[in-house]
Design a protein around this motif. Structure first.
Motif, PDB file in Angstrom:
ATOM      1  N   CYS A  34      -1.559  -5.794   4.571  1.00 33.24           N
ATOM      2  CA  CYS A  34      -0.745  -5.416   2.529  1.00 33.24           C
ATOM      3  C   CYS A  34       0.487  -5.052   3.790  1.00 33.24           C
ATOM      4  O   CYS A  34       0.319  -4.900   5.130  1.00 33.24           O
ATOM      5  CB  CYS A  34      -1.215  -3.966   2.151  1.00 33.24           C
ATOM      6  SG  CYS A  34      -1.921  -2.952   3.576  1.00 33.24           S
TER       7      CYS A  34
ATOM      8  N   HIS B 127      -6.140   4.090  -6.135  1.00 29.96           N
ATOM      9  CA  HIS B 127      -7.591   5.474  -5.547  1.00 29.96           C
ATOM     10  C   HIS B 127      -7.140   6.287  -4.980  1.00 29.96           C
ATOM     11  O   HIS B 127      -6.549   6.889  -4.035  1.00 29.96           O
ATOM     12  CB  HIS B 127      -8.178   4.449  -4.202  1.00 29.96           C
ATOM     13  CG  HIS B 127      -9.145   4.977  -3.417  1.00 29.96           C
ATOM     14  ND1 HIS B 127     -10.481   4.389  -3.854  1.00 29.96           N
ATOM     15  CD2 HIS B 127      -9.507   5.320  -2.459  1.00 29.96           C
ATOM     16  CE1 HIS B 127     -11.206   5.132  -3.060  1.00 29.96           C
ATOM     17  NE2 HIS B 127     -10.574   5.925  -2.177  1.00 29.96           N
TER      18      HIS B 127
ATOM     19  N   VAL C  64     -10.211   0.264  -0.032  1.00 29.18           N
ATOM     20  CA  VAL C  64      -8.745  -0.578   0.008  1.00 29.18           C
ATOM     21  C   VAL C  64      -8.949  -1.631   0.303  1.00 29.18           C
ATOM     22  O   VAL C  64      -8.386  -3.107  -0.132  1.00 29.18           O
ATOM     23  CB  VAL C  64      -7.663   0.743   0.543  1.00 29.18           C
ATOM     24  CG1 VAL C  64      -6.553  -0.180   0.925  1.00 29.18           C
ATOM     25  CG2 VAL C  64      -7.841   1.753  -0.451  1.00 29.18           C
TER      26      VAL C  64
ATOM     27  N   LEU D 201      -4.633  -0.531  -7.225  1.00 27.50           N
ATOM     28  CA  LEU D 201      -6.015  -0.228  -7.062  1.00 27.50           C
ATOM     29  C   LEU D 201      -5.381   0.981  -7.010  1.00 27.50           C
ATOM     30  O   LEU D 201      -4.181   1.461  -6.248  1.00 27.50           O
ATOM     31  CB  LEU D 201      -5.783  -0.366  -6.306  1.00 27.50           C
ATOM     32  CG  LEU D 201      -7.400   0.554  -5.794  1.00 27.50           C
ATOM     33  CD1 LEU D 201      -8.634   0.593  -6.247  1.00 27.50           C
ATOM     34  CD2 LEU D 201      -7.955  -0.256  -4.166  1.00 27.50           C
TER      35      LEU D 201
ATOM     36  N   TRP E 228     -10.782  -3.983  -1.692  1.00 22.38           N
ATOM     37  CA  TRP E 228      -9.761  -4.761  -2.986  1.00 22.38           C
ATOM     38  C   TRP E 228      -8.382  -5.317  -2.227  1.00 22.38           C
ATOM     39  O   TRP E 228      -8.507  -6.571  -2.310  1.00 22.38           O
ATOM     40  CB  TRP E 228      -9.410  -3.276  -3.466  1.00 22.38           C
ATOM     41  CG  TRP E 228      -8.201  -3.610  -4.538  1.00 22.38           C
ATOM     42  CD1 TRP E 228      -8.700  -4.050  -5.641  1.00 22.38           C
ATOM     43  CD2 TRP E 228      -7.189  -3.984  -4.804  1.00 22.38           C
ATOM     44  NE1 TRP E 228      -7.951  -4.145  -6.606  1.00 22.38           N
ATOM     45  CE2 TRP E 228      -6.563  -4.346  -6.423  1.00 22.38           C
ATOM     46  CE3 TRP E 228      -6.103  -3.683  -3.788  1.00 22.38           C
ATOM     47  CZ2 TRP E 228      -5.010  -4.607  -6.349  1.00 22.38           C
ATOM     48  CZ3 TRP E 228      -4.241  -3.770  -4.179  1.00 22.38           C
ATOM     49  CH2 TRP E 228      -4.362  -4.599  -5.519  1.00 22.38           C
TER      50      TRP E 228
ATOM     51  N   LEU F 178       0.958  -0.896  -0.065  1.00 23.35           N
ATOM     52  CA  LEU F 178      -0.018   0.065  -0.195  1.00 23.35           C
ATOM     53  C   LEU F 178       0.994   0.980  -0.302  1.00 23.35           C
ATOM     54  O   LEU F 178       1.191   1.286   1.056  1.00 23.35           O
ATOM     55  CB  LEU F 178      -0.694  -0.128   0.693  1.00 23.35           C
ATOM     56  CG  LEU F 178      -1.556   1.654   1.448  1.00 23.35           C
ATOM     57  CD1 LEU F 178      -2.661   1.356   0.457  1.00 23.35           C
ATOM     58  CD2 LEU F 178      -3.049   0.789   2.481  1.00 23.35           C
TER      59      LEU F 178
ATOM     60  N   ALA G 272      -1.925  -1.399  -4.116  1.00 26.60           N
ATOM     61  CA  ALA G 272      -2.468  -0.004  -3.492  1.00 26.60           C
ATOM     62  C   ALA G 272      -2.164   1.144  -3.736  1.00 26.60           C
ATOM     63  O   ALA G 272      -1.105   0.848  -2.834  1.00 26.60           O
ATOM     64  CB  ALA G 272      -3.690  -0.493  -2.617  1.00 26.60           C
TER      65      ALA G 272
END
Length: 156
Positions: A49, A131, A147, A129, A150, A7, A106
């Motif tokens: 994550c 976002h 988040v 992702l 996903w 992330l 992400a």
């Protein structure tokens, strides 16, 4: 190597909403720090994550923010001084894909565009992702839910 997704975490406009810029200065040199919600640390740590600072704060994010959020020292994406995509892509996009090195990721940021999403989809072999967060509010419940959904779908 871990299977957990990354992330990539922006700070200004994401953890530090710009709507709070009018807050009191206090002891902090950065007026945005008045808008930092320590609850972000617990919520971020609970996500499935590996967190990575992806911010112009670079290593200062660990020095100034990690302790306030109750987070450990996190890896930091270092930015080259000459990163430029002629305005088509966000200047972070190519570097984050390179840093991810094929891992799922992400990215939460207040400056992501459709051009970034399209480029990542075409140039990154793993799911990603991108976002976009409203810079006036920063991360909200709805952002965390999107988040987390996903990330949890990607774990299966």
């Amino acid at each position: 190597m871990t299977d957990r997704p990354l992330l990539f975490l922006d700070v200004d406009g994401t953890l530090l909403p710009f709507a709070s810029a009018a807050g009191p200065m206090g002891d902090d040199a950065n007026p945005l720090l008045a808008g930092l919600d320590a609850e972000h640390g617990r919520r971020l740590a609970a996500l499935p994550c590996d967190l990575v600072w992806a911010t112009t704060w670079m290593h200062d994010a660990n020095e100034v923010l990690a302790l306030r959020l109750g987070l450990p020292q996190l890896p930091v994406v270092d930015w080259p001084d000459d990163e430029d995509d002629d305005g088509r892509l966000h200047w972070k996009t190519r570097r984050l894909v390179k840093w991810a090195a094929g891992r799922r990721f992400a990215w939460v940021d207040d400056e992501i565009t459709d051009a970034d999403r399209t480029w990542v989809a075409a140039n990154h072999r793993a799911p990603a992702l991108l976002h976009r967060v409203d810079l006036r509010c920063g991360l909200t419940d709805a952002d965390y839910q999107a988040v987390a959904r996903w990330l949890n779908e990607e774990v299966r």
